[in-house]
Scaffold this motif. Structure first.
Motif, PDB file in Angstrom:
ATOM      1  N   ALA A 105       2.558 -59.154  59.327  1.00 53.95           N
ATOM      2  CA  ALA A 105       1.114 -58.930  58.948  1.00 53.95           C
ATOM      3  C   ALA A 105       1.221 -57.960  57.590  1.00 53.95           C
ATOM      4  N   SER A 106       0.130 -59.148  56.308  1.00 55.50           N
ATOM      5  CA  SER A 106       0.112 -58.270  55.536  1.00 55.50           C
ATOM      6  C   SER A 106      -1.296 -58.499  55.049  1.00 55.50           C
ATOM      7  N   LEU A 107      -1.481 -57.607  53.727  1.00 55.51           N
ATOM      8  CA  LEU A 107      -3.273 -57.735  52.888  1.00 55.51           C
ATOM      9  C   LEU A 107      -2.963 -58.885  52.301  1.00 55.51           C
ATOM     10  N   PRO A 108      -3.574 -59.595  51.466  1.00 60.57           N
ATOM     11  CA  PRO A 108      -2.912 -60.950  50.739  1.00 60.57           C
ATOM     12  C   PRO A 108      -2.133 -60.403  49.228  1.00 60.57           C
ATOM     13  N   THR A 109      -3.027 -59.559  49.256  1.00 60.96           N
ATOM     14  CA  THR A 109      -2.414 -59.069  47.249  1.00 60.96           C
ATOM     15  C   THR A 109      -1.755 -57.780  47.455  1.00 60.96           C
ATOM     16  N   PHE A 110      -1.406 -57.572  48.538  1.00 66.25           N
ATOM     17  CA  PHE A 110      -0.310 -56.458  48.656  1.00 66.25           C
ATOM     18  C   PHE A 110       0.673 -57.459  49.029  1.00 66.25           C
ATOM     19  N   ALA A 111       1.092 -58.727  49.827  1.00 65.97           N
ATOM     20  CA  ALA A 111       2.298 -59.226  50.245  1.00 65.97           C
ATOM     21  C   ALA A 111       1.927 -59.787  48.977  1.00 65.97           C
ATOM     22  N   SER A 112       1.543 -60.264  48.155  1.00 66.27           N
ATOM     23  CA  SER A 112       2.035 -62.020  47.219  1.00 66.27           C
ATOM     24  C   SER A 112       2.539 -61.007  45.557  1.00 66.27           C
ATOM     25  N   ARG A 113       1.641 -59.335  45.286  1.00 69.20           N
ATOM     26  CA  ARG A 113       2.230 -58.427  43.657  1.00 69.20           C
ATOM     27  C   ARG A 113       3.247 -57.880  44.405  1.00 69.20           C
ATOM     28  N   TRP A 114       3.692 -57.165  45.427  1.00 65.63           N
ATOM     29  CA  TRP A 114       4.418 -56.499  45.578  1.00 65.63           C
ATOM     30  C   TRP A 114       5.138 -56.057  46.810  1.00 65.63           C
ATOM     31  N   LEU A 115       5.281 -57.189  47.824  1.00 69.17           N
ATOM     32  CA  LEU A 115       6.159 -57.143  49.276  1.00 69.17           C
ATOM     33  C   LEU A 115       6.854 -58.535  48.974  1.00 69.17           C
ATOM     34  N   ILE A 116       5.942 -59.228  48.548  1.00 67.51           N
ATOM     35  CA  ILE A 116       7.121 -60.966  49.098  1.00 67.51           C
ATOM     36  C   ILE A 116       7.983 -60.697  47.306  1.00 67.51           C
ATOM     37  N   ALA A 247      -1.577 -49.054  40.284  1.00 61.98           N
ATOM     38  CA  ALA A 247      -0.391 -49.395  39.951  1.00 61.98           C
ATOM     39  C   ALA A 247      -0.133 -50.774  40.451  1.00 61.98           C
ATOM     40  N   TYR A 248       1.016 -50.001  41.485  1.00 66.99           N
ATOM     41  CA  TYR A 248       1.500 -51.031  42.161  1.00 66.99           C
ATOM     42  C   TYR A 248       1.439 -52.683  42.248  1.00 66.99           C
ATOM     43  N   LEU A 249       0.163 -53.129  41.943  1.00 66.80           N
ATOM     44  CA  LEU A 249      -0.560 -54.541  41.582  1.00 66.80           C
ATOM     45  C   LEU A 249      -0.064 -54.919  40.459  1.00 66.80           C
ATOM     46  N   ILE A 250       0.411 -53.905  39.384  1.00 66.28           N
ATOM     47  CA  ILE A 250       0.416 -54.781  37.969  1.00 66.28           C
ATOM     48  C   ILE A 250       1.801 -54.112  37.666  1.00 66.28           C
ATOM     49  N   GLU A 251       3.058 -54.246  38.820  1.00 65.07           N
ATOM     50  CA  GLU A 251       4.198 -54.007  38.146  1.00 65.07           C
ATOM     51  C   GLU A 251       4.504 -54.764  36.480  1.00 65.07           C
ATOM     52  N   GLU A 252       4.608 -56.117  37.273  1.00 68.85           N
ATOM     53  CA  GLU A 252       5.084 -57.005  35.921  1.00 68.85           C
ATOM     54  C   GLU A 252       4.166 -56.917  34.562  1.00 68.85           C
ATOM     55  N   LEU A 254       2.945 -54.867  33.321  1.00 68.30           N
ATOM     56  CA  LEU A 254       2.466 -53.445  32.294  1.00 68.30           C
ATOM     57  C   LEU A 254       3.734 -53.498  31.929  1.00 68.30           C
ATOM     58  N   ARG A 255       5.150 -54.087  32.483  1.00 70.53           N
ATOM     59  CA  ARG A 255       6.121 -54.508  32.218  1.00 70.53           C
ATOM     60  C   ARG A 255       5.937 -55.306  30.699  1.00 70.53           C
ATOM     61  N   SER A 256       5.742 -56.448  31.249  1.00 65.82           N
ATOM     62  CA  SER A 256       5.192 -57.510  30.322  1.00 65.82           C
ATOM     63  C   SER A 256       4.580 -57.408  28.756  1.00 65.82           C
ATOM     64  N   GLY A 257       3.397 -56.070  29.011  1.00 67.25           N
ATOM     65  CA  GLY A 257       2.912 -55.704  28.573  1.00 67.25           C
ATOM     66  C   GLY A 257       1.522 -56.444  27.630  1.00 67.25           C
ATOM     67  N   VAL A 258       1.212 -57.565  28.653  1.00 67.54           N
ATOM     68  CA  VAL A 258       0.394 -58.602  28.938  1.00 67.54           C
ATOM     69  C   VAL A 258      -1.024 -57.017  29.681  1.00 67.54           C
ATOM     70  N   LEU A 259      -1.007 -55.865  30.164  1.00 70.37           N
ATOM     71  CA  LEU A 259      -1.719 -55.126  30.430  1.00 70.37           C
ATOM     72  C   LEU A 259      -1.429 -53.881  30.028  1.00 70.37           C
ATOM     73  N   VAL A 260      -2.440 -53.519  29.438  1.00 68.43           N
ATOM     74  CA  VAL A 260      -1.541 -51.483  28.713  1.00 68.43           C
ATOM     75  C   VAL A 260      -2.671 -50.826  29.320  1.00 68.43           C
ATOM     76  N   GLN A 261      -1.771 -49.041  29.944  1.00 67.81           N
ATOM     77  CA  GLN A 261      -2.563 -48.469  31.007  1.00 67.81           C
ATOM     78  C   GLN A 261      -3.594 -47.737  29.693  1.00 67.81           C
ATOM     79  N   VAL A 262      -5.051 -47.329  29.726  1.00 66.17           N
ATOM     80  CA  VAL A 262      -5.446 -46.003  28.645  1.00 66.17           C
ATOM     81  C   VAL A 262      -5.902 -45.372  29.541  1.00 66.17           C
ATOM     82  N   GLY A 263      -5.178 -43.698  28.364  1.00 66.15           N
ATOM     83  CA  GLY A 263      -5.021 -42.666  29.063  1.00 66.15           C
ATOM     84  C   GLY A 263      -3.790 -42.818  30.240  1.00 66.15           C
TER      85      GLY A 263
END
Length: 297
Positions: A105-116, A247-252, A254-263
């Motif tokens: 059993a997993s939190l849905p966002t954690f499952a789809s974004r990190w675990l799966i 940060a763990y939810l947006i690894e892809e 950040l890698r692809s440049g779709v999102l950029v960290q501010v500061g």
């Protein structure tokens, strides 16, 4: 004594299915059609069950049948029991096919974004263990619902379970490159006047992040409200505003440049992620899964 009680009071599975179907449809005829039985067979099953239990389950109202109060109470409980039996059988079939199956059993966002995205690595390392994954948000009784492992976010407060902390939560500010350019965001200060995206369950998160970034105490910050991190991420990627997300939810992204960290500020919250297991259960497959997750972190 237990066997004599079971023989006297426990109806057969076919009788229970007839009752559950008749209760759901409030009709012996529709139950018979659903189960591919005759109406007389369903009626006989109901009579047998009433005889075994010692009370009426239905009463006739004209040409219809309706549940008695006792019948409704039994039908509500039995629907859950039959559903669990069906799940158990499906899991047994899966286990028979794969050798071993873990129910997670997993939190849905954690499952789809990190675990799966990482599960292929687990299956490669442990080809004899299959994973059944179910989304859950709040703590529950693992033994009653037959889960081997659960992923919990929050505090160390899951009752009657063994918890292993595997990571803290660190939230970072992110935005799309187009948003950063359009709003001239060149650092944390640039977000003070920029549109922000808020998670409804974390109303003070942006203020805490601004303070951590050295901007002092800031007044309430306006912006769009969302109730899921997935929506905040999608909004930030679409240029609706800057988002504050783990940060763990947006690894892809950040890698692809779709999102950029501010500061470079990372806001560490008071909550953590835990692996949860039933107490007193020896499960080598679950041990392997826990070891693998800890190694991923």
């Amino acid at each position: 004594m237990v066997d004599r009680f079971a023989r006297r009071f426990l109806p057969s599975f076919s009788v229970l299915r007839s009752f559950a179907s008749a209760a759901r449809h409030q009709s012996f005829t529709l139950a018979a059609e659903e189960l591919n039985l005759t109406q007389s067979a369903v009626s006989r099953h109901i009579r047998d069950m009433e005889s075994a239990l010692g009370f009426s389950l239905f009463r006739r109202v004209g040409r219809r049948v309706v549940l008695t109060p006792a019948g409704k109470n039994l039908a509500d409980a039995l629907e859950d029991d039959l559903s669990r039996i069906t799940q158990t059988l499906h899991r047994a079939i899966a286990a028979g096919m794969s050798g071993a199956t873990l129910n997670v059993a997993s939190l849905p966002t954690f499952a789809s974004r990190w675990l799966i995205p990482r599960l292929p690595g687990f299956e490669k390392a442990h080809p004899g263990i299959g994973i059944n994954l179910t989304a859950r948000i709040n703590p529950f009784d693992l033994a009653h619902e037959r889960f081997d492992v659960a992923i919990h976010f929050g505090r160390d407060n899951w009752p009657d379970a063994q918890l292993t902390k595997f990571c803290d939560e660190e939230m970072i500010a992110v935005a799309s490159p187009q948003f950063i350019e359009a709003n001239r965001v060149d650092g944390p200060e640039g977000l003070l006047e920029a549109p922000l995206l808020h998670l409804q369950s974390r109303p003070g998160a942006w203020g805490d992040w601004m303070h951590e970034a050295g901007l002092g105490e800031v007044p309430a910050l306006p912006g769009k409200q969302f109730d899921q991190f997935t929506m905040v991420i999608a909004g930030a990627a679409a240029g609706l505003g800057a988002g504050l997300v783990p940060a763990y939810l947006i690894e892809e992204e950040l890698r692809s440049g779709v999102l950029v960290q501010v500061g470079d500020t990372a806001l560490k919250t008071q909550n953590s992620y835990f692996i949860v297991r039933p107490l007193g259960v020896d499960n080598p497959s679950a041990d392997a899964f826990v070891t693998w997750i800890l190694a991923q972190v």
